[in-house]
Motif scaffolding. Structure first.
Motif, mmCIF file in Angstrom:
data_model
loop_
_atom_site.group_PDB
_atom_site.id
_atom_site.type_symbol
_atom_site.label_atom_id
_atom_site.label_comp_id
_atom_site.label_asym_id
_atom_site.label_seq_id
_atom_site.Cartn_x
_atom_site.Cartn_y
_atom_site.Cartn_z
ATOM 1 N N ARG A 165 0.701 -1.432 0.065
ATOM 2 C CA ARG A 165 0.064 0.070 -0.111
ATOM 3 C C ARG A 165 0.963 1.161 -0.048
ATOM 4 O O ARG A 165 0.460 2.095 -0.633
ATOM 5 N N ALA A 166 1.922 1.182 0.604
ATOM 6 C CA ALA A 166 3.038 2.175 0.760
ATOM 7 C C ALA A 166 3.689 2.554 -0.635
ATOM 8 O O ALA A 166 4.412 3.486 -0.955
ATOM 9 N N GLY A 167 3.452 1.689 -1.651
ATOM 10 C CA GLY A 167 4.113 1.585 -3.057
ATOM 11 C C GLY A 167 4.960 0.814 -3.251
ATOM 12 O O GLY A 167 5.693 0.652 -4.431
ATOM 13 N N PHE A 168 5.574 0.026 -2.454
ATOM 14 C CA PHE A 168 6.707 -0.977 -2.677
ATOM 15 C C PHE A 168 6.353 -2.094 -3.655
ATOM 16 O O PHE A 168 4.908 -2.577 -3.687
ATOM 17 N N VAL A 169 7.268 -2.834 -4.524
ATOM 18 C CA VAL A 169 6.902 -3.980 -5.206
ATOM 19 C C VAL A 169 7.824 -4.916 -5.065
ATOM 20 O O VAL A 169 8.735 -4.740 -4.522
ATOM 21 N N GLU A 170 7.618 -6.137 -5.661
ATOM 22 C CA GLU A 170 8.371 -7.276 -5.397
ATOM 23 C C GLU A 170 8.502 -7.500 -4.057
ATOM 24 O O GLU A 170 9.746 -7.799 -3.334
ATOM 25 N N VAL A 171 7.430 -7.415 -3.321
ATOM 26 C CA VAL A 171 7.551 -7.729 -1.871
ATOM 27 C C VAL A 171 7.233 -9.192 -1.450
ATOM 28 O O VAL A 171 6.654 -9.881 -2.066
ATOM 29 N N LYS A 172 8.491 -9.684 -1.025
ATOM 30 C CA LYS A 172 8.431 -11.123 -0.678
ATOM 31 C C LYS A 172 9.269 -11.579 0.444
ATOM 32 O O LYS A 172 10.024 -10.926 1.154
ATOM 33 N N ARG A 173 8.941 -12.785 1.075
ATOM 34 C CA ARG A 173 9.460 -13.503 2.311
ATOM 35 C C ARG A 173 10.903 -13.796 2.188
ATOM 36 O O ARG A 173 11.181 -14.204 1.118
ATOM 37 N N VAL A 174 11.809 -13.578 3.015
ATOM 38 C CA VAL A 174 13.059 -14.121 3.060
ATOM 39 C C VAL A 174 13.149 -15.084 4.236
ATOM 40 O O VAL A 174 13.413 -14.542 5.264
ATOM 41 N N GLU A 175 12.729 -16.316 4.042
ATOM 42 C CA GLU A 175 12.650 -17.107 5.456
ATOM 43 C C GLU A 175 13.841 -17.414 6.200
ATOM 44 O O GLU A 175 13.714 -17.352 7.488
ATOM 45 N N GLU A 176 15.180 -17.580 5.446
ATOM 46 C CA GLU A 176 16.143 -17.572 6.241
ATOM 47 C C GLU A 176 16.614 -16.342 7.180
ATOM 48 O O GLU A 176 17.371 -16.441 8.063
ATOM 49 N N ALA A 177 16.228 -15.305 6.809
ATOM 50 C CA ALA A 177 16.435 -13.913 7.534
ATOM 51 C C ALA A 177 15.131 -13.728 8.507
ATOM 52 O O ALA A 177 15.081 -12.392 8.872
ATOM 53 N N LEU A 178 14.143 -14.316 8.359
ATOM 54 C CA LEU A 178 12.558 -14.116 9.176
ATOM 55 C C LEU A 178 12.327 -12.758 8.810
ATOM 56 O O LEU A 178 12.053 -11.713 9.694
ATOM 57 N N GLY A 179 12.553 -12.199 7.543
ATOM 58 C CA GLY A 179 12.073 -11.043 7.365
ATOM 59 C C GLY A 179 11.304 -10.885 5.787
ATOM 60 O O GLY A 179 10.985 -12.054 5.105
ATOM 61 N N VAL A 180 11.381 -9.614 5.324
ATOM 62 C CA VAL A 180 10.598 -9.439 3.999
ATOM 63 C C VAL A 180 11.541 -8.528 3.334
ATOM 64 O O VAL A 180 12.304 -7.477 3.747
ATOM 65 N N VAL A 181 11.695 -8.627 2.034
ATOM 66 C CA VAL A 181 12.365 -7.906 1.080
ATOM 67 C C VAL A 181 11.195 -6.988 0.267
ATOM 68 O O VAL A 181 10.170 -7.314 -0.079
ATOM 69 N N ALA A 182 11.696 -5.873 -0.327
ATOM 70 C CA ALA A 182 10.916 -5.073 -1.209
ATOM 71 C C ALA A 182 11.535 -4.038 -2.136
ATOM 72 O O ALA A 182 12.766 -3.743 -1.670
ATOM 73 N N LYS A 183 11.025 -3.767 -2.955
ATOM 74 C CA LYS A 183 11.799 -2.739 -3.865
ATOM 75 C C LYS A 183 10.841 -1.576 -4.079
ATOM 76 O O LYS A 183 9.795 -1.596 -3.986
ATOM 77 N N LYS A 184 11.473 -0.184 -4.364
ATOM 78 C CA LYS A 184 10.695 0.922 -4.924
ATOM 79 C C LYS A 184 11.006 0.724 -6.324
ATOM 80 O O LYS A 184 11.955 0.592 -7.064
ATOM 81 N N PRO A 185 9.832 1.126 -7.145
ATOM 82 C CA PRO A 185 9.993 0.929 -8.611
ATOM 83 C C PRO A 185 10.837 1.753 -9.109
ATOM 84 O O PRO A 185 11.308 3.047 -8.567
ATOM 85 N N GLY A 186 11.713 1.590 -10.233
ATOM 86 C CA GLY A 186 12.622 2.261 -10.966
ATOM 87 C C GLY A 186 11.803 3.468 -11.781
ATOM 88 O O GLY A 186 10.517 3.205 -11.783
ATOM 89 N N LYS A 187 12.636 4.221 -12.154
ATOM 90 C CA LYS A 187 12.133 5.568 -12.895
ATOM 91 C C LYS A 187 11.733 4.762 -14.193
ATOM 92 O O LYS A 187 12.442 4.080 -15.028
ATOM 93 N N LYS A 188 10.613 5.198 -14.784
ATOM 94 C CA LYS A 188 10.317 5.038 -16.242
ATOM 95 C C LYS A 188 11.010 5.775 -17.476
ATOM 96 O O LYS A 188 11.182 6.837 -17.099
#
Length: 281
Positions: A258-281
């Motif tokens: 909802r905040a705008g991040f994309v490619e949001v996915k879990r990283v099980e080995e680090a017990l966390g989540v990764v995400a990206k800010k979209p690149g400029k078009k």
């Protein structure tokens, strides 16, 4: 800088077992360096001249839960105030606040735990990294070793004081590639310009202690200060999942999207989540 020597029950037992001069490590095994300790009757004489009685050494030998340091006297690496803070003699040490450890130590150690988080976003030479919650600074130090310039934030002055005591945190204050800001990350991030950071590593206290650092409002600030294409790692852990069937990671991922991040996915080995800010078009 004044010399400081560190003792855990392990080193104390080695000294008590010695008959004469002995060389042992006194920096919590951060390096392979060894210092010579001599004995004078029932006293142990350290390189700076500090004398420690056999009685005190026996007390340290029995204490497997604390780190001690010697600087013209013997002190426990702990601070009592509104909360109780101490270094725990894992290698490297973790910090414990009111009995809660700030790193995973079961089946891992604080250094491996740190590397799993940093590896999730892989900071590179020349990048700028924000480490939102410093703690003992292992994340900031690891990112700086990979060539990044790091800004790290720590709210609690007692935690900063323990980091200054801890030999494994020394590069926070001496390396020149890390800037430490004391303050509440929720407020500090508002002062950064748009698109300042290539990478953000967000490793907040548990949700019950710092719920605002899991809020969509905070995530929107992280989105704002991240450069297009920038990477975010958010440590979440799995509190409550085993017993209450709650999935805190799922809620975090929804708010990040909802905040705008994309490619949001879990990283099980680090017990966390990764995400990206979209690149400029």
């Amino acid at each position: 800088m004044e010399d400081v020597y560190y003792l855990t029950s392990r080193e104390a037992r080695l000294l008590l077992a010695s008959r004469g001069p002995v060389k042992i490590n006194l920096d919590l095994r951060k390096t392979g360096r060894r210092w010579e300790i001599t004995r004078d009757g029932d006293e142990f004489v350290f390189p700076d001249g500090t004398r420690v009685s056999r009685e005190i050494m026996e007390r340290i030998a029995r204490d497997t839960e604390n780190v001690y340091f010697i600087r013209k006297g013997v002190y426990k690496a702990a601070i009592a105030g509104e909360h109780f803070y101490k270094l725990v003699p894992t290698i490297p040490p973790t910090i414990e606040i009111n009995g809660i450890r700030m790193h995973r130590t079961k089946g891992t150690n604080p250094l491996q735990d740190t590397r799993s988080k940093v590896n999730a976003v892989k900071p590179r030479e020349g990048e700028t990294v924000l480490d939102t919650c410093m703690g003992l600074g292992y994340t900031a130090i690891e990112a700086s070793k990979r060539g990044a310039y790091v800004i790290t934030i720590e709210k609690d002055p007692n935690v900063i004081e323990l980091a200054r005591i801890n030999p494994w945190s020394r590069e926070l204050f001496t390396g020149g590639k890390i800037q430490v800001i004391q303050g509440d990350a929720f407020e500090v991030v508002k002062r950064f310009n748009d698109e300042t950071f290539d990478v953000i590593i967000h490793d907040p206290p548990r949700f019950s202690l710092a719920g605002q650092l899991y809020s969509e409002e905070f995530y929107r600030e992280l989105f704002r200060i991240l450069k297009p294409g920038g990477r975010l790692f958010h440590y979440v852990g799995n509190p409550g999942k085993r017993y209450r069937r709650k999935d805190l990671q799922k809620g975090v991922m929804e708010r990040l999207r909802r905040a705008g991040f994309v490619e949001v996915k879990r990283v099980e080995e680090a017990l966390g989540v990764v995400a990206k800010k979209p690149g400029k078009k």
